[in-house]
Scaffold this active site. Structure first.
Site, mmCIF file in Angstrom:
data_model
loop_
_atom_site.group_PDB
_atom_site.id
_atom_site.type_symbol
_atom_site.label_atom_id
_atom_site.label_comp_id
_atom_site.label_asym_id
_atom_site.label_seq_id
_atom_site.Cartn_x
_atom_site.Cartn_y
_atom_site.Cartn_z
ATOM 1 C CD GLU A 33 7.948 1.106 -7.320
ATOM 2 O OE1 GLU A 33 9.030 1.540 -6.875
ATOM 3 O OE2 GLU A 33 7.542 -0.053 -7.144
ATOM 4 C CG HIS A 139 3.896 -0.702 -3.611
ATOM 5 N ND1 HIS A 139 4.292 0.120 -4.644
ATOM 6 C CD2 HIS A 139 5.018 -1.348 -3.206
ATOM 7 C CE1 HIS A 139 5.594 -0.035 -4.846
ATOM 8 N NE2 HIS A 139 6.058 -0.919 -3.988
ATOM 9 C CD GLU A 157 8.259 0.377 -0.375
ATOM 10 O OE1 GLU A 157 9.166 0.945 -1.017
ATOM 11 O OE2 GLU A 157 7.448 -0.388 -0.908
#
Ligand SMILES: [Zn+2]
Length: 293
Positions: A33, A139, A157
């Site tokens: 991403e 996300h 993350e």
């Protein structure tokens, strides 16, 4: 006498050699991403019309990091495909000097293969955590997680992966991604070199840096980061208390079938592990390998 002296010199040279001449071993975790040029959600998984382009762009940013790592003194670079199916990077597109780990069925996902033998970690193509209001594709792990906390701190993350690197005493020296992701990871790892390859306008729109400039900056940051990398003492002070809040009630319903997973709210569970690799593995099970739908 002469023989003794020669032996002594040879012995001294041999014992000095491993530290003086040993090249660095570098670990590169590549998500999709936050890759330069990637900007739309029809680019992020197989079967979508723009996916083929995106995986090429992913390889270009990975290659920039690999080139930089070798320029900075690496003699061994391990790349871990860290997005979705984790089968995005094609070996034929990758710098032939690097080794590649593929497929998502692995205990430590985005950090599979990292251990205490490495000298530096590089994050390429990272994105902001879940619910970051402006982060492009924001996300954490998968779409089902609303928030992940480790020892009371909300992490994405990048933050979670940095904790695993710290467990092994390996410094994370570079992160590339959108400006929100870079700022977020820098909070977890203040000494990191951040490379902003795009400015997130909101979760869907971005201003892209010209590709050549973005790749050049990744290469330079990787070179400098690897050159200056110094291993740290492994940070192993447990226990690791994890709380995961979901976007639905079905995942926590299944997760609490395991005795050590405590329900803490209708949409949230918590657990404790003594080591970060164990905590990491269970976090991954809780968002990826449980699938009530
Ligand atoms: Zn991803």
């Amino acid at each position: 006498m002469v023989r003794t002296l020669v032996t002594a010199i040879v012995c001294a040279a041999m014992s000095a050699a491993p530290t003086a001449q040993r090249g660095k071993k570098v670990y590169v975790s590549v998500d999709l991403e936050g890759i330069s040029g990637v900007n739309a959600d029809d680019q992020t998984s197989a079967g979508q019309p723009e996916y083929g382009r995106a995986r090429k762009l992913m390889a270009e940013d990975a290659n920039a990091a690999i080139r930089g790592a070798f320029e900075g003194g690496a003699t061994d670079v391990l790349v871990n495909d860290s997005h979705g199916s984790q089968r995005n990077l094609l070996p034929e597109d990758l710098d032939p000097r690097a080794r590649l780990i593929t497929h998502s069925f692995k205990r430590h996902g985005m950090m599979e293969g990292l251990d205490e033998t490495f000298d530096a970690v590089i994050f390429v193509g990272y994105h902001a955590k879940a619910d970051a209001p402006r982060g492009l594709f924001a996300h954490t792990g998968s779409g089902v997680v609303r928030d992940l906390q480790i020892n009371g701190r909300s992490v994405g993350e990048g933050g979670m992966n940095a904790l695993l690197a710290a467990w092994y005493g390996v410094p994370v020296v570079v992160v590339s991604g959108d400006d929100v992701a870079v700022a977020e990871v820098t909070e977890s790892v203040p000494a990191i070199r951040g490379v902003v390859v795009k400015r997130a306008i909101n979760v869907r729109a971005a201003e892209l840096k010209p590709l050549q400039a973005a790749r050049r900056e990744i290469q330079e940051a990787a070179r400098d980061g690897v050159q200056g990398a110094k291993r740290t003492a492994p940070q192993r002070q447990g226990p690791f208390r994890v709380q995961m809040r979901y976007r639905n009630f079905t995942f926590p319903e299944v997760a609490t079938a395991f005795r050590e997973i405590e329900p803490v709210a209708p949409d949230a569970v918590a657990f404790t592990r003594d080591t970060m690799p164990e905590a990491y593995r269970l976090i991954r099970v809780l968002y990826r390998f449980i699938n009530p739908d």
